[in-house]
Design an enzyme around this catalytic site. Sequence first.
Site, PDB file in Angstrom:
ATOM      1  N   GLN A 237       0.829  -1.202   0.000  1.00 27.00           N
ATOM      2  CA  GLN A 237       0.000   0.000   0.000  1.00 27.00           C
ATOM      3  C   GLN A 237       0.862   1.251   0.000  1.00 27.00           C
ATOM      4  O   GLN A 237       1.915   1.293   0.633  1.00 27.00           O
ATOM      5  CB  GLN A 237      -0.903  -0.014   1.236  1.00 27.00           C
ATOM      6  CG  GLN A 237      -2.178   0.768   1.056  1.00 27.00           C
ATOM      7  CD  GLN A 237      -3.186   0.474   2.155  1.00 27.00           C
ATOM      8  OE1 GLN A 237      -3.165  -0.591   2.756  1.00 27.00           O
ATOM      9  NE2 GLN A 237      -4.064   1.412   2.426  1.00 27.00           N
TER      10      GLN A 237
ATOM     11  N   SER B 131       4.111  -6.158   3.011  1.00 26.83           N
ATOM     12  CA  SER B 131       2.772  -6.113   3.597  1.00 26.83           C
ATOM     13  C   SER B 131       1.743  -6.718   2.635  1.00 26.83           C
ATOM     14  O   SER B 131       1.772  -7.917   2.383  1.00 26.83           O
ATOM     15  CB  SER B 131       2.423  -4.668   3.986  1.00 26.83           C
ATOM     16  OG  SER B 131       1.222  -4.628   4.717  1.00 26.83           O
ATOM     17  N   LEU B 132       0.855  -5.908   2.075  1.00 31.08           N
ATOM     18  CA  LEU B 132      -0.092  -6.407   1.072  1.00 31.08           C
ATOM     19  C   LEU B 132       0.613  -7.229  -0.002  1.00 31.08           C
ATOM     20  O   LEU B 132       0.094  -8.248  -0.482  1.00 31.08           O
ATOM     21  CB  LEU B 132      -0.806  -5.219   0.419  1.00 31.08           C
ATOM     22  CG  LEU B 132      -1.393  -5.486  -0.980  1.00 31.08           C
ATOM     23  CD1 LEU B 132      -2.638  -6.339  -0.877  1.00 31.08           C
ATOM     24  CD2 LEU B 132      -1.624  -4.210  -1.731  1.00 31.08           C
TER      25      LEU B 132
ATOM     26  N   ARG C 123      -9.533  -7.842   3.571  1.00 32.41           N
ATOM     27  CA  ARG C 123      -8.462  -7.438   4.483  1.00 32.41           C
ATOM     28  C   ARG C 123      -8.448  -5.917   4.643  1.00 32.41           C
ATOM     29  O   ARG C 123      -8.362  -5.396   5.753  1.00 32.41           O
ATOM     30  CB  ARG C 123      -7.107  -7.923   3.943  1.00 32.41           C
ATOM     31  CG  ARG C 123      -5.885  -7.515   4.756  1.00 32.41           C
ATOM     32  CD  ARG C 123      -4.621  -8.053   4.069  1.00 32.41           C
ATOM     33  NE  ARG C 123      -3.400  -7.805   4.820  1.00 32.41           N
ATOM     34  CZ  ARG C 123      -2.551  -6.826   4.588  1.00 32.41           C
ATOM     35  NH1 ARG C 123      -2.796  -5.943   3.617  1.00 32.41           N
ATOM     36  NH2 ARG C 123      -1.447  -6.699   5.315  1.00 32.41           N
TER      37      ARG C 123
ATOM     38  N   HIS D 253      -0.325  -2.764  11.128  1.00 36.57           N
ATOM     39  CA  HIS D 253       0.774  -3.547  11.721  1.00 36.57           C
ATOM     40  C   HIS D 253       1.050  -3.161  13.169  1.00 36.57           C
ATOM     41  O   HIS D 253       2.196  -3.127  13.606  1.00 36.57           O
ATOM     42  CB  HIS D 253       2.044  -3.433  10.863  1.00 36.57           C
ATOM     43  CG  HIS D 253       1.849  -3.948   9.477  1.00 36.57           C
ATOM     44  ND1 HIS D 253       1.680  -5.289   9.193  1.00 36.57           N
ATOM     45  CD2 HIS D 253       1.749  -3.309   8.284  1.00 36.57           C
ATOM     46  CE1 HIS D 253       1.497  -5.444   7.901  1.00 36.57           C
ATOM     47  NE2 HIS D 253       1.530  -4.260   7.324  1.00 36.57           N
TER      48      HIS D 253
ATOM     49  N   GLN E  48       1.021 -11.338  10.441  1.00 37.24           N
ATOM     50  CA  GLN E  48       1.508 -10.165   9.711  1.00 37.24           C
ATOM     51  C   GLN E  48       0.595  -8.964   9.904  1.00 37.24           C
ATOM     52  O   GLN E  48       1.043  -7.822   9.937  1.00 37.24           O
ATOM     53  CB  GLN E  48       1.611 -10.518   8.215  1.00 37.24           C
ATOM     54  CG  GLN E  48       2.243  -9.461   7.346  1.00 37.24           C
ATOM     55  CD  GLN E  48       1.348  -9.067   6.188  1.00 37.24           C
ATOM     56  OE1 GLN E  48       0.260  -8.547   6.391  1.00 37.24           O
ATOM     57  NE2 GLN E  48       1.813  -9.311   4.985  1.00 37.24           N
TER      58      GLN E  48
END
Length: 312
Positions: free
Chosen positions: A10, A93-94, A118, A202, A250
């Site tokens: 992102q 991440s993503l 998500r 996170h 995560q």
Amino acid sequence: MKYALVFPGQGSQKIGMGQELFNAFPIAKSVFEEADDALNFNLTRLIFEGDENELVLTQNSQPAILTVSIAALRVLTDEMNVNLKPECSAGHSLGEYTALISNGVLSFWDGIKLVRERGRLMQEAIEPGKGAMAAILGLSSEQVYEVCKTVSQDNECQPANFNAPGQVVISGLNSAVENAINEAKAKGAKRAIKLSVSAPFHSKYMAGAADKLKLEFKNCTWNKSKWPVIANVNAKPVNDDEIQNALYKQTFSPVLWEDSVKFMANDLGVDTFFELGNGEVLNGLIKRIVKGVNIKSASTPSKLEEIAECLR
């Protein structure tokens, strides 16, 4: 050449991204069409013609970024006839979800529905305006840990992304993050700036979203991996039977990107990184983490052709 495929997360979204691929290659167009069908929503129109403020919303930006990355991947494999045999793949991440689609663990259909959900769950995990994130530049990881400890008793502010040496993102309650910014500057940070995000990703405030996301995993088919994926949560290859737990953790744990890149380079011998997707964010981070490796970023026909030439 030992190479890795890496996928952005992102923040790399931009109106118009992927349009050259869409116009030039039928396989890329089919990826965008599949995204629209899977989500029952015209994601393509939002990406090409939409409003930046709508695209930046987490539940939109996550599937949008994933779609552009998979379109680039499919052009490489299907249109340019490249037989991919990387040492591993990884995503920020993503981007870890994109990496799992790249190696066959998830189908694109399941993956894009999962990241849309998500994004929604992460967005709804905390009241708007209560959470924040900030980039701390010029302090070591240990110093950032100390900053967070100083301003918060119970992880109201914590490290969220270890992106590169001297670049750590923190996440948590708005007030704690603001105090951490002041503390970081007092400790000698070159810059400490709030990020334009809608929630404290996170961090422990995403634990509720993670629990709900885990239920969504049951709606997906999980296949055997064709090659290793380096997990954000521990910067190590993840076994097929550990993948869902790694993705669950995560959601509320720091992204260990710096350690992931070091592992790929030092332990797996990766000397070339191909970033597939919009922008060059990972390109810049990797250059700061390991010296002397080759890095190419691609989301346009000409850039993908350069990668195809390297792999033929």
